[in-house]
Structures are given as structure tokens and as C-alpha cells.
Design a protein around this motif. Structure first.
Motif, short mmCIF file in Angstrom:
data_model
loop_
_atom_site.label_atom_id
_atom_site.label_comp_id
_atom_site.label_asym_id
_atom_site.label_seq_id
_atom_site.Cartn_x
_atom_site.Cartn_y
_atom_site.Cartn_z
N LYS A 38 23.38 6.78 17.05
CA LYS A 38 24.17 5.79 17.78
C LYS A 38 23.66 4.37 17.58
O LYS A 38 24.36 3.40 17.87
N TYR A 39 22.43 4.24 17.11
CA TYR A 39 21.88 2.91 16.81
C TYR A 39 21.80 2.64 15.31
O TYR A 39 21.11 1.73 14.87
N GLY A 40 22.52 3.46 14.52
CA GLY A 40 22.58 3.23 13.09
C GLY A 40 21.89 4.27 12.25
O GLY A 40 22.01 4.26 11.02
N GLY A 41 21.15 5.18 12.89
CA GLY A 41 20.48 6.24 12.15
C GLY A 41 19.27 5.76 11.37
O GLY A 41 18.93 4.57 11.35
N ASP A 42 18.62 6.70 10.72
CA ASP A 42 17.43 6.38 9.94
C ASP A 42 17.79 5.54 8.71
O ASP A 42 18.86 5.70 8.13
N ARG A 43 16.87 4.66 8.33
CA ARG A 43 17.04 3.89 7.09
C ARG A 43 15.70 3.81 6.37
O ARG A 43 14.64 3.69 7.01
N GLU A 44 15.76 3.86 5.06
CA GLU A 44 14.56 3.72 4.24
C GLU A 44 14.66 2.43 3.44
O GLU A 44 15.72 2.09 2.92
N PHE A 45 13.54 1.73 3.35
CA PHE A 45 13.48 0.49 2.57
C PHE A 45 12.34 0.62 1.56
O PHE A 45 11.24 1.04 1.90
N THR A 46 12.63 0.24 0.33
CA THR A 46 11.64 0.36 -0.75
C THR A 46 11.13 -0.99 -1.24
O THR A 46 10.36 -1.05 -2.18
N SER A 47 11.56 -2.07 -0.59
CA SER A 47 11.03 -3.40 -0.94
C SER A 47 11.02 -4.28 0.29
O SER A 47 11.85 -4.13 1.19
N MET A 48 10.07 -5.20 0.31
CA MET A 48 9.98 -6.14 1.42
C MET A 48 11.20 -7.03 1.47
O MET A 48 11.71 -7.34 2.56
N ARG A 95 0.81 -1.21 0.00
CA ARG A 95 0.00 0.00 0.00
C ARG A 95 0.84 1.27 0.00
O ARG A 95 0.47 2.27 -0.61
N LEU A 96 1.97 1.26 0.70
CA LEU A 96 2.78 2.47 0.85
C LEU A 96 4.03 2.47 -0.01
O LEU A 96 4.58 3.53 -0.31
N GLY A 97 4.53 1.28 -0.36
CA GLY A 97 5.70 1.20 -1.24
C GLY A 97 7.04 1.30 -0.57
O GLY A 97 8.04 0.82 -1.10
N SER A 98 7.10 1.94 0.59
CA SER A 98 8.38 2.08 1.30
C SER A 98 8.10 2.32 2.78
O SER A 98 6.97 2.65 3.17
N ILE A 99 9.13 2.12 3.60
CA ILE A 99 9.02 2.40 5.04
C ILE A 99 10.27 3.14 5.51
O ILE A 99 11.34 3.05 4.90
N GLN A 100 10.11 3.84 6.61
CA GLN A 100 11.22 4.53 7.25
C GLN A 100 11.47 3.92 8.63
O GLN A 100 10.54 3.81 9.43
N ILE A 101 12.70 3.51 8.88
CA ILE A 101 13.12 3.11 10.21
C ILE A 101 13.77 4.34 10.85
O ILE A 101 14.78 4.83 10.36
N LYS A 102 13.14 4.85 11.89
CA LYS A 102 13.64 6.06 12.53
C LYS A 102 14.32 5.70 13.86
O LYS A 102 13.69 5.11 14.74
N ARG A 103 15.61 6.06 13.98
CA ARG A 103 16.35 5.73 15.19
C ARG A 103 17.55 6.68 15.33
O ARG A 103 18.03 7.25 14.33
N ASP A 142 12.44 -1.25 16.67
CA ASP A 142 12.44 -0.33 15.54
C ASP A 142 11.47 -0.82 14.45
O ASP A 142 10.75 -0.02 13.83
N ALA A 143 11.46 -2.12 14.23
CA ALA A 143 10.53 -2.69 13.25
C ALA A 143 9.08 -2.47 13.70
O ALA A 143 8.22 -2.12 12.89
N LYS A 144 8.82 -2.67 14.98
CA LYS A 144 7.46 -2.47 15.49
C LYS A 144 7.02 -1.02 15.35
O LYS A 144 5.87 -0.74 14.98
N ASN A 145 7.91 -0.09 15.64
CA ASN A 145 7.55 1.33 15.51
C ASN A 145 7.20 1.69 14.07
O ASN A 145 6.23 2.39 13.80
N ALA A 146 8.00 1.18 13.12
CA ALA A 146 7.73 1.44 11.71
C ALA A 146 6.44 0.75 11.27
O ALA A 146 5.67 1.28 10.46
#
Length: 318
Positions: free
Chosen positions: A266-276, A255-263, A292-296
């Protein structure tokens, strides 16, 4: 995305792939899924709703059967109760993203004399044992089945014929009923459907999804409720059988096409994923913490379900 790939993604079986490809070549093509009105629309229903959205994008005209008579036969309430729920479920299905579909109420279709005659004709073909086996996954109290529950799969076969659809979508628990249709619809000179089967996803606790067990996310859940449920959800290091990964795969990425992991950095910073596939690989490698996965996941679900929740709230205010 290629129309075939769009239909095939997040399915466990297509019967048959060749028939699907031929159907996709048709100028006019119709697909249906049926829903028993028995409560709130939740993530379990959304697996097939999302598949209908995919198939609409692939060129199918979509028909949704709000099966009030089926729900009545399967002991889900009185006819008055399930009819009232059917209209409410229709509005929720539209609000969650399935626009432009044709909605059919079961009792508007299934009480027609020709329909009933076809049910009787097919009832001469199907044995009681075969009807019972086809209902084992979807019926209530099948250790002591009623005659009404034996009629249920035969009616579902006639639904396919009466709605004049080329394809039927359902969870894999519908497989035995769909195979009955493929085997017996020829007896009333009707073409068998292409069958598109989606998986049965786990509840939030990793066990069988059930509203009564409280392990589902419903379209009626507020943002606060969604976030609370996702925080408590089972999320093991493995991706298989992980309900959070299933939500990403079936509800968020399509539905959304991508997700943002926000952190924090010191824990690796933000990451964007465009595929499962990319996200699943990172999670399996330990690059993404479960929280982090649960928050996203919660962020994505809130966004996907917001229109339906806003509709529900507007009806209550009204």
C-alpha cells in the motif's frame, strides 16, 4: 569500474587529475592516509578508509600511518595512551574492510635521525603563519597554538617522503597541509604527492560531526544502537546536506552496491536501487519516505560495520 573513476568517486578534489592518471599507469604505486589514534573509528574515518579500499582495488599499495606522535603533539593524550589506541584502531580498520594494507606506527618512523633532520630542514622553509594556517582545520585550540602544533604539518610533509608514497588521501580539511607538501618537498629533493581529498560529512544531526556531540556512528555501536541513532537522525526532504544521503553515498553503495527499500504494497512495495544516483533521484522526487530511507540506511550500516563490531566484542569476551 575504470581505475580513475574508482579513485575519483566520492571525492571533492584531486590535485592533480593529470598526475593521478600518470600515477595509475605506473606498475608500482603507493598511497597513504594517516589517522590520529584518539578514540573509536567512526563514520568520519570510514570516508577515507573506503577511499583507500577503492584505491587498493585500482592497483595502489596502501599504507596506513597510525600517527601516535601526531596525536600526542595535537594534545590527544599521552604517548602511552595513543600508542595503545593505535593498535586497537589498526585492528578495527582491518575488520571494517581494509585488508592487505601496510600499517606503520608513527613513532617507529618519525624518531629516526634522518626523518628528524628533514623536519628541521623543512622548518627553515615554512613560516609560522603558513604552518598555523595549515593547522586551522585539524588542530585543537588553534586560537592559542603551541609549538608542537606548528611542528605537526611539517612532520606530515616528511611522512609523505619517508613512506615513499605517490599519493596522499585525506579529508578536505587536510588540503592546506597537503599543499604545503606539494610546495616544499622539492626542497629536500622529494617528489610531491598526488592529493585525493574527500568531503567532511555531516553528523547525524546535520551539524559538524563530533564524537563529543554524540552525532556519530562508531564501529563499537551495536546493531540496536545503530538503528536507534539512525531513527533519530536528521533526514530532510532535500538531498543536499542530508546525513542519511551522505551515509548511502559514502558507506553503503560503495561497499554493498545496492539497497533494498522494504515497505508494504500500500506504500509502493519493495524497491531495489543499484546506484546512488537512481536512489537520490527517487528520494528527491518524494518516491521514498524518510523513514523507509532510514530503515534501509540502518540495514546497510549494520551489514558494513558487523565485522568490526564482532571483532570488538570478541576482544572484550577474551
Amino acid at each position: 569500474m575504470d581505475p580513475y573513476d574508482l579513485v575519483a568517486r566520492n571525492t571533492v578534489e584531486i590535485v592533480t587529475e593529470e598526475e593521478l592518471r600518470n600515477t595509475l599507469d605506473q606498475t608500482v604505486k603507493r598511497v597513504y592516509a594517516g589517522y590520529e589514534p584518539s578514540g573509536e573509528i567512526h563514520l568520519g574515518h570510514l570516508v577515507t578508509i573506503n577511499k583507500l579500499i577503492d584505491m587498493k582495488e585500482a592497483g595502489f599499495s596502501v599504507v596506513v600511518l597510525l600517527a601516535d606522535l601526531h596525536a600526542f603533539l595535537n594534545r590527544k593524550g599521552t604517548l602511552e595512551e595513543v600508542r595503545e589506541l593505535a593498535e586497537y584502531n589498526r585492528a578495527c580498520i582491518e575488520a571494517v574492510g581494509l585488508k592487505g594494507a601496510e600499517f606503520v606506527i608513527g613513532t617507529d618512523l618519525q624518531l629516526d635521525p634522518e626523518y628528524q633532520l628533514q623536519v628541521l630542514e623543512l622548518s627553515q622553509q615554512v613560516t609560522l603563519n603558513r604552518a598555523k594556517r595549515s593547522m586551522d582545520e585539524v588542530g585543537r585550540a588553534m586560537e592559542n597554538p603551541t609549538v608542537s602544533q606548528m611542528v605537526y604539518p611539517i612532520m606530515q610533509m616528511v611522512d609523505i617522503a619517508a613512506l615513499k608514497v605517490d599519493a596522499a588521501v585525506g579529508g578536505i580539511d587536510q588540503r592546506k597541509i597537503h599543499m604545503l607538501a606539494r610546495e616544499y618537498l622539492g626542497a629536500i629533493n622529494k617528489r610531491p604527492p598526488v592529493c585525493v581529498h574527500t568531503p567532511i560529512i555531516n553528523g547525524l544531526d546535520g551539524k559538524k560531526m563530533s564524537s563529543s556531540a554524540g552525532n556519530v556512528v562508531s564501529v563499537a555501536d551495536s546493531e540496536e544502537e545503530i538503528r536507534k541513532k539512525i531513527r533519530k537522525a536528521f533526514c530532510p526532504p532535500e538531498t543536499g546536506g542530508n546525513p542519511i544521503m551522505e551515509i548511502f553515498s559514502h558507506h553503503i553503495f560503495p561497499r554493498l552496491g545496492s539497497i533494498q527499500i522494504k515497505r508494504p504494497e500500500k506504500y509502493g512495495g519493495d524497491r531495489e536501487f543499484t546506484s546512488m544516483q537512481e536512489f537520490e533521484a527517487a528520494y528527491a522526487a518524494g518516491e521514498i519516505h524518510a523513514m523507509d530511507a532510514k530503515n534501509a540506511c540502518a540495514d546497510g550500516l549494520v551489514e558494513v560495520l558487523a565485522p568490526a563490531y564482532e571483532f570488538i566484542m570478541s576482544t572484550k569476551r577474551g
